[in-house]
Motif scaffolding. Structure first.
Motif, PDB file in Angstrom:
ATOM      1  N   PRO A 163      46.016  98.422  24.000  1.00  0.00           N
ATOM      2  CA  PRO A 163      47.239  99.715  24.203  1.00  0.00           C
ATOM      3  C   PRO A 163      46.249 100.235  25.364  1.00  0.00           C
ATOM      4  O   PRO A 163      47.432 101.241  25.656  1.00  0.00           O
ATOM      5  N   SER A 164      45.291 100.457  25.687  1.00  0.00           N
ATOM      6  CA  SER A 164      45.383 101.465  26.506  1.00  0.00           C
ATOM      7  C   SER A 164      45.898 101.332  28.315  1.00  0.00           C
ATOM      8  O   SER A 164      45.971 101.739  28.760  1.00  0.00           O
ATOM      9  N   MET A 165      45.995  98.916  28.521  1.00  0.00           N
ATOM     10  CA  MET A 165      46.368  99.146  30.317  1.00  0.00           C
ATOM     11  C   MET A 165      46.160  99.838  30.462  1.00  0.00           C
ATOM     12  O   MET A 165      46.391 100.230  31.694  1.00  0.00           O
ATOM     13  N   VAL A 166      44.608  99.635  30.585  1.00  0.00           N
ATOM     14  CA  VAL A 166      43.553  99.815  32.103  1.00  0.00           C
ATOM     15  C   VAL A 166      43.451  98.908  32.041  1.00  0.00           C
ATOM     16  O   VAL A 166      42.223  98.372  31.929  1.00  0.00           O
ATOM     17  N   TYR A 167      43.647  98.766  33.497  1.00  0.00           N
ATOM     18  CA  TYR A 167      43.238  97.531  34.681  1.00  0.00           C
ATOM     19  C   TYR A 167      41.751  98.023  35.148  1.00  0.00           C
ATOM     20  O   TYR A 167      41.818  97.672  36.401  1.00  0.00           O
ATOM     21  N   SER A 168      40.966  98.331  34.912  1.00  0.00           N
ATOM     22  CA  SER A 168      39.584  98.771  35.855  1.00  0.00           C
ATOM     23  C   SER A 168      38.524  99.116  35.063  1.00  0.00           C
ATOM     24  O   SER A 168      38.855  97.986  33.258  1.00  0.00           O
ATOM     25  N   CYS A 169      37.303  99.154  35.122  1.00  0.00           N
ATOM     26  CA  CYS A 169      36.257  99.169  34.252  1.00  0.00           C
ATOM     27  C   CYS A 169      36.087 100.405  33.833  1.00  0.00           C
ATOM     28  O   CYS A 169      36.597 101.099  33.463  1.00  0.00           O
ATOM     29  N   ALA A 170      36.140  99.538  31.990  1.00  0.00           N
ATOM     30  CA  ALA A 170      35.892 100.622  31.219  1.00  0.00           C
ATOM     31  C   ALA A 170      34.146 101.285  30.844  1.00  0.00           C
ATOM     32  O   ALA A 170      32.969 101.256  31.977  1.00  0.00           O
ATOM     33  N   TYR A 171      34.345 102.276  30.404  1.00  0.00           N
ATOM     34  CA  TYR A 171      32.924 103.351  30.078  1.00  0.00           C
ATOM     35  C   TYR A 171      32.164 103.441  28.852  1.00  0.00           C
ATOM     36  O   TYR A 171      32.832 103.886  27.603  1.00  0.00           O
ATOM     37  N   TRP A 172      31.436 102.099  28.633  1.00  0.00           N
ATOM     38  CA  TRP A 172      31.019 102.123  26.910  1.00  0.00           C
ATOM     39  C   TRP A 172      29.764 103.018  26.356  1.00  0.00           C
ATOM     40  O   TRP A 172      29.066 102.952  27.270  1.00  0.00           O
ATOM     41  N   PRO A 173      29.560 103.185  24.978  1.00  0.00           N
ATOM     42  CA  PRO A 173      28.418 103.261  24.677  1.00  0.00           C
ATOM     43  C   PRO A 173      27.707 102.472  24.451  1.00  0.00           C
ATOM     44  O   PRO A 173      27.264 101.417  25.351  1.00  0.00           O
ATOM     45  N   ALA A 174      25.822 103.476  24.442  1.00  0.00           N
ATOM     46  CA  ALA A 174      25.077 102.578  23.800  1.00  0.00           C
ATOM     47  C   ALA A 174      25.343 100.976  23.009  1.00  0.00           C
ATOM     48  O   ALA A 174      25.805 101.310  22.322  1.00  0.00           O
ATOM     49  N   PRO A 175      24.656 100.328  23.658  1.00  0.00           N
ATOM     50  CA  PRO A 175      25.178  99.279  22.472  1.00  0.00           C
ATOM     51  C   PRO A 175      24.849  99.374  21.448  1.00  0.00           C
ATOM     52  O   PRO A 175      23.682 100.133  20.800  1.00  0.00           O
ATOM     53  N   GLY A 176      25.785  99.224  20.370  1.00  0.00           N
ATOM     54  CA  GLY A 176      25.953  99.211  19.156  1.00  0.00           C
ATOM     55  C   GLY A 176      27.276  99.036  18.249  1.00  0.00           C
ATOM     56  O   GLY A 176      27.915  98.593  18.892  1.00  0.00           O
ATOM     57  N   PRO A 177      27.081  99.106  16.949  1.00  0.00           N
ATOM     58  CA  PRO A 177      28.413  98.232  16.734  1.00  0.00           C
ATOM     59  C   PRO A 177      29.784  99.428  16.685  1.00  0.00           C
ATOM     60  O   PRO A 177      29.320 100.740  16.913  1.00  0.00           O
TER      61      PRO A 177
END
Length: 436
Positions: A163-177
């Protein structure tokens, strides 16, 4: 007794001078190679003919796109295992020309030719870019290259990107569920807005605006007036509908326009997210100067761009053969240091550089999962060959980021005012809290 896989494995190992790290199943049903390893499946002799005619990644890609070659087992593991044979050969290692001076290597090639059988070579898959003569990175050639990549169909990109329709690198939080692609893309757009210090009443230019996500987010969440420019008519039509649906037509304008033709500055901020890879090495200084001229004094640029590692021969910046032929025609990647230097030559003061390499690997894995979860629909929307192109491109790119062959960086730069100030906070990276 079927033995094509064993013969193929032995001949390839004789030619390459190293054991194959993957298992092979040949067109006659035979298998050979390390037990338990991912399996390369050569569905017909044409797969081998493609490799013989174009050794290396382009031959492998043609066989994959045409459906002559597939992988059983984990695709990422298979790509990781063959990376040293295809993409990461040492610059001092003997190339194929030197290797073929060895009588054993020449004998291996003759054996492979006999095993492949006539005719040679097969025609490239229709998804491959047909090269035309002329200069690179003219307005016309850039429009053609952008159309090849982005005018695949908005429905197809919705399926892959979500749904975001963003075609570039996302910005992820620290690993986790619980981390989702949609939230990570929202956080990336928000990070950029904060780095650019966007506030109500300010003007933003989003260069290479895609489907409008950055312009919409900046206008909705930060109250700016935004202009987005793209060379893709399909993207522009989609973005304009989104803008209207959000009730933002008074604050967001989407144009089909080359960045070189934008002349209604000054802007307070410019975002360029995943667009500069299309600019090219030769015109890059022109690109940087154009964005500098569009900013008012103290205006900020956020340049989000993929970078490659420096190499001994810096005479070409072209992307890998497969990506150039099937994904990003005429794309060129430069080392981070080269990009920073060009921005500084244009007059910018570079204030911050943030690497998001691991973030892009995670993003690509999510895109691949979306594609594989809707494999049949993707094939109907874009065609089976094009769907295979995107699967291989995204999976191989994820491995390239994970192995540190390429990176991606956000470079924050300022057009310095005459007073010499920058308008930047004394402590860097204070964009954790939303500005008033």
């Amino acid at each position: 007794m079927p033995d094509a896989a064993l013969r193929l494995t032995r001949l390839l190992e004789q030619l390459l001078g190293t054991p194959l790290p993957v298992r092979i199943r040949a067109w006659d049903g035979s298998q050979a190679g390390p037990p338990g390893a991912p399996m390369l499946v050569a569905r017909n002799r044409r797969a081998l003919r493609r490799l013989l005619f174009k050794p290396g990644e382009l031959g492998l890609a043609r066989a994959w796109v045409a459906g002559d070659l597939t992988v059983e087992g984990d695709l990422y593991t298979a790509l990781d295992l063959i990376a040293g044979l295809v993409w990461e050969r040492d610059e001092d290692a003997p190339g194929l020309t030197r290797t073929l001076r060895d009588p054993g290597a020449r004998a291996a090639v003759r054996g492979l030719v006999r095993l492949a059988g006539p005719p040679l070579p097969p025609a490239p898959p229709r998804e491959e870019v047909r090269r035309r003569r002329g200069r690179l990175h003219t307005r016309h050639s850039d429009r053609r290259a952008i159309s090849h990549h982005y005018d695949v169909g908005n429905d197809f990109y919705e399926l892959v990107l979500g749904p975001s329709m963003v075609y570039s690198c996302a910005y992820w939080p620290a690993p986790g569920p619980g981390a989702t692609l949609e939230q990570a893309q929202h956080d990336k757009l928000e990070l950029i807005c904060r780095k650019l210090d966007l506030k109500p009443g300010r003007r933003l230019l989003d260069v290479g605006c895609g489907w409008g996500s950055m312009a919409i987010h900046a206008a909705r969440e930060h109250g700016v007036s935004a202009v987005g420019v793209t060379l893709s008519r399909e993207q522009a039509a989609y973005a304009r509908k989104r803008v209207a649906d959000e009730g933002l037509t008074d604050r967001v304008e989407i144009r089909v326009q080359d960045y070189r033709d934008v002349d209604d500055g000054p802007y307070d901020a410019v975002s360029s997210i995943g667009m500069a890879e299309h600019v090219g090495a030769a015109p890059y200084l022109e690109y940087a100067r154009a964005l500098y001229a569009l900013l008012g004094p103290g205006g900020r640029l956020l340049n989000h761009q993929i970078a490659r590692r420096p190499q001994r021969d810096e005479s070409t910046y072209r992307v890998d053969e497969f990506i150039d032929a099937y994904v990003f025609p005429d794309g060129e990647l430069a080392p981070l240091g080269t990009t920073v230097t060009q921005l500084e030559r244009a007059g910018f003061e570079v204030r911050d550089v943030e690497s998001l390499r691991e973030h892009y690997a995670l993003t690509l894995r999510h895109w691949v999962a979306n594609l594989e979860a809707h494999r049949d629909r993707a094939a109907r929307l874009a065609g089976p060959g094009r769907a295979r192109v995107w699967q291989l491109y995204m999976a191989a790119s994820a491995v390239a980021f994970e192995r540190n062959r390429i990176g991606v960086n956000q470079v924050l730069a300022v057009r310095p005012p005459e007073s010499g100030g920058s308008g930047m906070p004394l402590r860097a990276r204070t964009w954790g809290a939303k500005t008033a």
